[in-house]
Design a protein around this motif. Structure first.
Motif, mmCIF file in Angstrom:
data_model
loop_
_atom_site.group_PDB
_atom_site.id
_atom_site.type_symbol
_atom_site.label_atom_id
_atom_site.label_comp_id
_atom_site.label_asym_id
_atom_site.label_seq_id
_atom_site.Cartn_x
_atom_site.Cartn_y
_atom_site.Cartn_z
ATOM 1 N N THR A 180 2.133 9.415 -5.705
ATOM 2 C CA THR A 180 2.481 10.720 -5.459
ATOM 3 C C THR A 180 3.572 11.238 -6.443
ATOM 4 O OG1 THR A 180 2.020 10.466 -3.319
ATOM 5 C CG2 THR A 180 3.628 12.256 -3.839
ATOM 6 N N ARG A 184 0.923 -1.460 0.014
ATOM 7 C CA ARG A 184 -0.125 -0.136 -0.021
ATOM 8 C C ARG A 184 0.773 1.385 -0.120
ATOM 9 N NH1 ARG A 184 -5.397 -1.145 -1.347
ATOM 10 N NH2 ARG A 184 -6.017 -2.957 -0.050
ATOM 11 N N ALA A 208 1.119 4.049 -2.968
ATOM 12 C CA ALA A 208 0.752 5.651 -2.574
ATOM 13 C C ALA A 208 2.024 6.409 -2.856
ATOM 14 C CB ALA A 208 0.501 5.618 -1.058
#
Length: 721
Positions: free
Chosen positions: A156, A148, A152
């Motif tokens: 970004t 996860r 993420a």
């Protein structure tokens, strides 16, 4: 008794494969309904998930996959092979995880029908997307939080980048599985059910470990029917023989007898041609017979009893004979119980075998042998000591008295003093009187009263003996202390006057020697052990004001007409002589007058209740039709007495059953609420015990407040219960 359970800690693999998708949807949705019905607030969410096409039933090592058929676009066909991400194949192969490897192949075939799996998954080239390759690596290692975080971080850094939907779906399911297993390990059963409802893809044959945990959660939250459905789902639809066997074993530990019989009906032949549960059939039979030992109302199929009997013959284990002995004892089959207890003692003498045999001997009026059998085991347990003291009380109460050796009398006296048992002390008093030793009788009656100041037969014996020795002042003092509580003590020394038809008076002014019935019932039942609990329901449910003077002397009620016998019965009840009253009521039952028969049956039932003979009271109540009020009154008293008797003998689940039945016909008294609280406490159901004690304590009941303290103490000792 503990039974082996095969553990499948490794059955927590990822979701795979959609072979047999239609069948899988049906099976999953069936168990989905099961979860949703247990958690109605999740019904909509769960139903939508079940209808989404996720999950299927797998076979062999296959698992269930969440996969969706790609949408059919209105584009012309092309021969160009699809771009298939085979990186997961390489990672599962490198890990040696053949189950996940095969699952991934099944998943890709379902998504891409024209795709051909590589001959050597290890030769699959690495994904050019190194970051995605790393995410798959982390996933294959079960490091889901890091996956996860990697997703993420990349989103970004790279605007618009999206992870593969397959990876996200796998993560969702894997994390749900981890949450469910963690909640199960922590005994957070409602959370287990919640996660299962929200993740129906886990509730399939490929996730048997999850299904077991969901079933356990249902059982532990008192939804045994739902637990049965979960176990039944496995036996109906799943094919792994070790998992099916383990399922039956787990169900046997969680479900009652009747539900287990239903599960057993789904037994299949195994690859060897025998029935798949045959290897545990002996242990199942032992479990069922043991359950019948705890529940006298449970009719265990004779085939299980016969199986245990064969085991006794072939394996000659004392434990199997004991199972049969206690099973028969609970059903009052005393001859059969005695035979099995003797068989067990012949193989291996033990406290349990000796106690069981002693109980059968007491029942058939052989207390001398019962005392001899149980004496070596008298200190083995509280129940063993209570049974031993019951045997000694009955032995001393035999009419006419039996001659006992000096060493036997000495050891009984020593054990009576050690146990501080008022029933045996009282019987020692009567025994001493029968041997012409009034001074010794005085000592024993006084001792019994010191241990139990409310023991009326001991007080009566003390008064009679003091009068016999010319201690008029001592007899008068006892009369003063018992004024208003015992008519026979109050009338001690008064001349007898025949006032009933057919009675023959004794010499005027003489006090008759008390008979066995007047002495007080010997302590046949196991005495109470739990301080602070309500007394046995021995007095009549209501006061019956039907006084008839002149029934103080002992006579044979068979010499009376039914009407006179009925009047004498009520008179004897007023004088607290219930066993004699029961005999008088039995004579009154011979009348043809329906009203008199109703009164006689009612009176006899009350008499047996006061004497503590609940089973006889229940029988007496059926000897003549009763009014609705009387039926409710007697049922209330009988159920309350049975609940207390069940608690006294450690049958706490049966105690709750009787109390539940009692709730249907009357409101629960505060003392019985306390009894319910202690039954929950003995079953380690602390939350329920606390709730009951708090409710009873709110009425000012001191026993309930003591119960709350006991719960707190037990919770400190067993914080994880």
């Amino acid at each position: 008794m503990k039974f082996p359970v095969i553990a499948f800690a490794g059955v927590t693999a990822t979701v795979i494969g959609i072979a047999g998708i239609a069948d899988g949807d049906q099976l999953r949705k069936g168990l989905g309904d099961l979860i949703a019905s247990a958690a109605p607030e999740l019904a909509v969410t769960f139903g939508n998930a079940a209808d989404s096409g996720k999950g299927a039933r797998g076979t062999g090592s296959q698992e269930v996959a969440q996969a969706q058929t790609p949408p059919q676009a209105d584009t012309p066909p092309t021969d160009e092979p699809p771009a298939v991400d085979e990186s997961a194949l390489r990672y599962f192969a490198s890990q040696g995880d053949t189950a996940r490897l095969q699952a991934e192949i099944s998943r890709l075939r379902a998504l891409y029908p024209n795709w051909t799996p590589p001959r050597d998954p290890l030769a699959v080239p690495r994904n050019k997307d190194v970051q995605l390759e790393t995410m798959w690596q982390l996933y294959s290692e079960g490091r889901y939080a890091e996956v996860r975080r990697a997703i993420a971080d990349r989103q970004t850094r790279e605007a618009g980048w999206q992870p593969p939907a397959d990876l996200l779906e796998r993560l969702d399911v894997a994390e749900a599985r981890a949450r469910l297993i963690n909640a199960s390990d922590l005994k957070q059963y409602e959370t287990v059910i919640q996660v299962g409802a929200n993740t129906p893809i886990l509730l399939t044959c490929s996730e048997v470990d999850v299904l077991w945990r969901v079933a356990e959660a249902f059982a532990e939250t008192k939804r045994q029917g739902r637990a049965r459905d979960a176990y039944l789902y496995i036996l109906k639809n799943c094919d792994s023989e070790p998992e099916r066997l383990a399922t039956l074993q787990k169900a046997a530990a969680a479900l009652p007898y009747a539900m287990l019989q239903e599960l057993l009906s789904y037994e299949r032949p195994n690859v060897a041609g025998t029935l798949e549960f045959e290897s545990i059939r002996d242990d199942l039979a032992r479990r069922f017979v043991a359950e019948g030992e705890d529940d006298a109302a449970l009719a265990v199929d004779p085939k299980y009893l016969q199986r245990i009997e064969r085991l006794v013959e072939t394996q000659d284990m004392a434990s199997d004979a004991l199972l049969l002995g206690w099973y028969q004892l609970r059903r009052k089959n005393m001859n059969a119980a005695e035979q099995w207890f003797r068989r067990a003692r012949d193989k291996q003498d033990s406290a349990s075998a000796s106690q069981g045999l002693a109980l059968t001997l007491i029942d058939r009026k052989a207390p001398e042998e019962a005392e001899k059998v149980l004496y070596p085991w008298r200190d083995a347990s509280a129940d063993a000591r209570a049974t031993y003291m019951a045997a000694t009380a009955n032995l001393l109460a035999i009419e006419p008295p039996v001659g006992l050796a000096g060493d036997v009398l000495q050891r009984i006296a020593q054990e009576t003093m050690k146990a501080r048992d008022p029933a045996t002390a009282q019987q020692f008093g009567w025994y001493a009187r029968s041997l012409g030793q009034p001074q010794t009788a005085l000592q024993w009656f006084s001792t019994a009263l010191r241990w139990n100041p409310d023991d009326e037969p001991s007080a009566y014996g003390l008064a009679v003996t003091r009068q016999q020795l010319g201690d008029t002042a001592g007899a008068v003092e006892i009369q003063r202390l018992w004024a208003g509580r015992s008519e026979r003590i109050a009338r001690l020394g008064e001349p007898e006057k025949p006032t009933e038809a057919g009675q023959v008076p004794g010499p005027t002014g003489q006090e008759a020697q008390p008979g066995a019935a007047e002495r007080g019932r010997p302590a046949v039942a196991v005495v109470r052990r739990q301080a602070g609990l309500p007394a046995r329901v021995g007095s009549s449910p209501r006061q019956v004001v039907r006084r008839t003077v002149g029934c103080r002397e002992t006579l044979d009620p068979n010499r009376l007409a039914p009407q006179a016998a009925l009047a004498r019965g009520w008179c004897l009840m007023d004088m607290n002589r219930p066993l004699e009253a029961a005999e008088a009521f039995e004579v009154a039952l011979r009348t043809s007058a329906s009203t008199m028969r109703e009164d006689a049956a009612y009176g006899q039932s009350l008499a047996y209740l006061r004497a503590g003979l609940t089973s006889k009271a229940a029988v007496a109540a059926t000897k003549s039709p009763q009014s609705r009020a009387r039926v409710a009154e007697l049922q209330t008293a009988i159920l309350a007495d049975r609940a207390i008797a069940a608690f006294d003998t450690g049958r706490y689940r049966e105690t709750l059953l009787f109390l539940d039945q009692l709730r249907h016909i009357s409101s629960e008294r505060t003392d019985l609420m306390v009894l319910r609280g202690y039954a929950y406490l003995r079953l380690n159901r602390f939350a329920e015990a606390k709730r009951i004690f708090e409710a009873a304590a709110a009425t000012g009941n001191r026993d309930a407040r003591r119960g709350l303290a006991d719960v707190s103490r037990e919770e400190e000792i067993w914080p994880n219960k």
